[in-house]
Design an enzyme around this catalytic site. Structure first.
Site, short mmCIF file in Angstrom:
data_model
loop_
_atom_site.label_atom_id
_atom_site.label_comp_id
_atom_site.label_asym_id
_atom_site.label_seq_id
_atom_site.Cartn_x
_atom_site.Cartn_y
_atom_site.Cartn_z
N ASP A 107 -2.67 5.99 -3.54
CA ASP A 107 -1.69 5.71 -3.07
C ASP A 107 -0.68 4.26 -3.66
O ASP A 107 -1.28 4.13 -4.98
CB ASP A 107 -1.85 5.10 -1.34
N ASP B 33 -6.03 2.24 -3.64
CA ASP B 33 -7.29 1.89 -2.99
C ASP B 33 -7.67 2.92 -2.20
O ASP B 33 -9.13 3.62 -1.18
CB ASP B 33 -7.08 0.82 -1.45
N ASP C 205 -1.09 0.78 -3.86
CA ASP C 205 -1.95 0.62 -4.25
C ASP C 205 -3.18 0.71 -4.66
O ASP C 205 -4.22 -0.15 -5.63
CB ASP C 205 -2.01 -0.50 -3.75
N SER D 226 0.32 -1.11 -0.04
CA SER D 226 0.23 -0.07 0.14
C SER D 226 0.75 1.38 -0.06
O SER D 226 1.53 1.48 -0.72
CB SER D 226 -1.03 -0.09 0.86
#
Length: 445
Positions: A241, A245, A243, A102
């Site tokens: 960010d 999400d 990833d 992440s």
């Protein structure tokens, strides 16, 4: 019981150190694969990743684990976490895996698991898989070993899903948007989707090299986005960010807009249009009291959960809500996705910008937040929050705040940090109690 591998958002750690080694990743593949081998059909797992250098290693190790227990593997390459969740469900896979840490630096990596319904696994499922990781998993006979293949159109499938969340009668023509993809998983799909909807794009954080994910770009380092919005006189800036999400927005004056303001905007618009399900919004204990008051004035309830988008989603599913999220920018829109999706959330914000015709700095300030301060204290071992001196200081600070504010102290589920947050009407009091508690934790740690 304490977990050995799984935290609040899957398994995460520094690459080539336990638990983020190729050996453990292979065992995770074997354990998760064996857990989801149900029925007589040919079983399939879908694996996506972000742009970290270690993604190649972890992807291959997981593939070895899954195929060794007889599960076929579909590889989609760099894709946002919500895309993996969406594709897992749409492709009828038995399991989805996202290889990502992440917002963490490139040296970290992680493994997130999704069930066939596209939702993150329950605590019970993770506990069962964790027990199997250190146990003995039966391997498939030679003729039943799984196959691996890569699909090339995964990005296009996700882009179409994202665009379908945007009102059909609207376009982004004439809107100048700075998009920051954090040199992460959305570096191709996010600019493409916005461009296809007509936006005039300025792109940053779209040149990943395996080592620069989240490095001075993205939702956790929005300084570059702020500067670029001001420099280019853009209408709005969007930061994802690593990833993709989570989402942070920068208005036309270069000021940051957090997830609480975005939830307020999206929820108010949904209520206006009769699209708000359950009569409320789900947020975590970290969301500002100003959000709660804003929603209450409009007859919208705020339901709080522990920190972590998985807990938000669980509460949304249990209560029939379709909007939830975190102050950090995880926005979950259940009508369109099963997990936080920064790009879909951004499109809802952009839609309101087009509909209202207002400047971003006016539209995105939905409420005045109460003074809130969050500080992190890093520790190397032990349980600082169990220290008697720390508990005493916390109790004293709670009495100081009384009914005039809130205190939230918790151990991070993804990093060795104690997070100390206070909120209240008196800014000086908030700062004082946070500093007192942080000092006590440092001494104990």
């Amino acid at each position: 019981m304490a977990r050995k591998y799984f935290g609040t958002d899957g398994i995460r750690g520094r690459t080539n150190q336990t638990p983020m080694t190729a050996e453990i990743a292979m065992k995770v593949g074997q354990a998760a694969g064996a857990y989801f081998l149900r029925g007589t059909h040919r079983h399939r797992v879908l694996i996506g990743k972000d742009t970290r250098l270690s993604g190649y290693m972890m992807e291959n190790a997981l593939t070895a684990g899954f195929t060794s227990v007889g599960m076929d593997v579909t590889l989609v390459g760099p894709m946002p976490t919500p895309a993996v969740a969406m594709l897992t469900r749409s492709m009828r896979a038995d399991l989805g895996v996202m290889v990502s840490a992440s917002h963490n630096p490139f040296a970290d990596n992680g493994i997130k698991l999704f069930g066939p319904d596209g939702y993150k696994l329950s605590d019970e499922a993770e506990a069962a898989i964790e027990a199997m990781i250190d146990g003995t998993v039966g391997l498939a006979p030679a003729e039943a070993i799984g196959r691996a293949r890569r699909i090339e159109d995964a990005q296009g499938r996700y882009i179409q899903t994202v665009k379908a969340s945007f009102p059909e009668h609207l376009r982004l023509d004439g809107l100048r948007v700075v998009i920051d993809c954090a040199n992460g998983a959305a570096y191709r799909v996010a600019p493409t989707a916005l461009w296809e909807l007509g936006a005039e794009l300025i792109q940053i954080g779209v040149d990943p090299n395996g080592l620069n994910i989240n490095e001075k770009v993205g939702s956790t380092a929005p300084g570059a986005l702020q500067a670029k919005v001001v420099e280019t006189r853009a209408d709005i800036g969007i930061a994802l960010d690593g990833d993709a999400d989570r989402l942070i927005v920068v208005d036309d004056r270069g000021e940051i807009v957090d997830g609480d303001q975005l939830m307020a905007l999206i929820a108010a618009a949904a209520a206006r249009d009769g699209r708000l399900a359950g009569g409320g919004v789900v947020a975590t204990i970290m969301s500002n009291l100003g959000l709660e008051r804003f929603l209450a004035e409009r007859g919208i309830a705020l339901h709080r959960t522990p920190v972590g988008d998985r807990y938000v989603v669980e509460a949304m599913r249990a209560g029939g809500y379709n909007i939830g999220g975190e102050q950090s920018g995880h926005i979950v829109l259940a009508d369109h996705a099963t997990t936080g999706d920064g790009l879909i959330a951004a499109l809802q914000v952009l839609a309101e910008l087009v509909i209202s015709g207002e400047r971003a700095h006016r539209l995105l300030r939905q409420f005045d937040p109460l003074p809130q301060l969050l500080k992190n204290v890093r520790f190397s071992g032990g349980q600082p929050l169990d220290d008697d001196a720390v508990r005493t200081v916390i109790a004293e600070c709670e009495r100081e705040l009384a009914d005039a504010g809130r205190l939230v102290i918790r151990k991070s589920g993804t990093e060795p940090l104690i997070r100390v947050m206070a909120e209240g009407e008196d800014r000086a009091l908030v700062a004082r109690v946070v500093d007192r508690i942080c000092d006590a934790v440092r001494r104990a740690a």
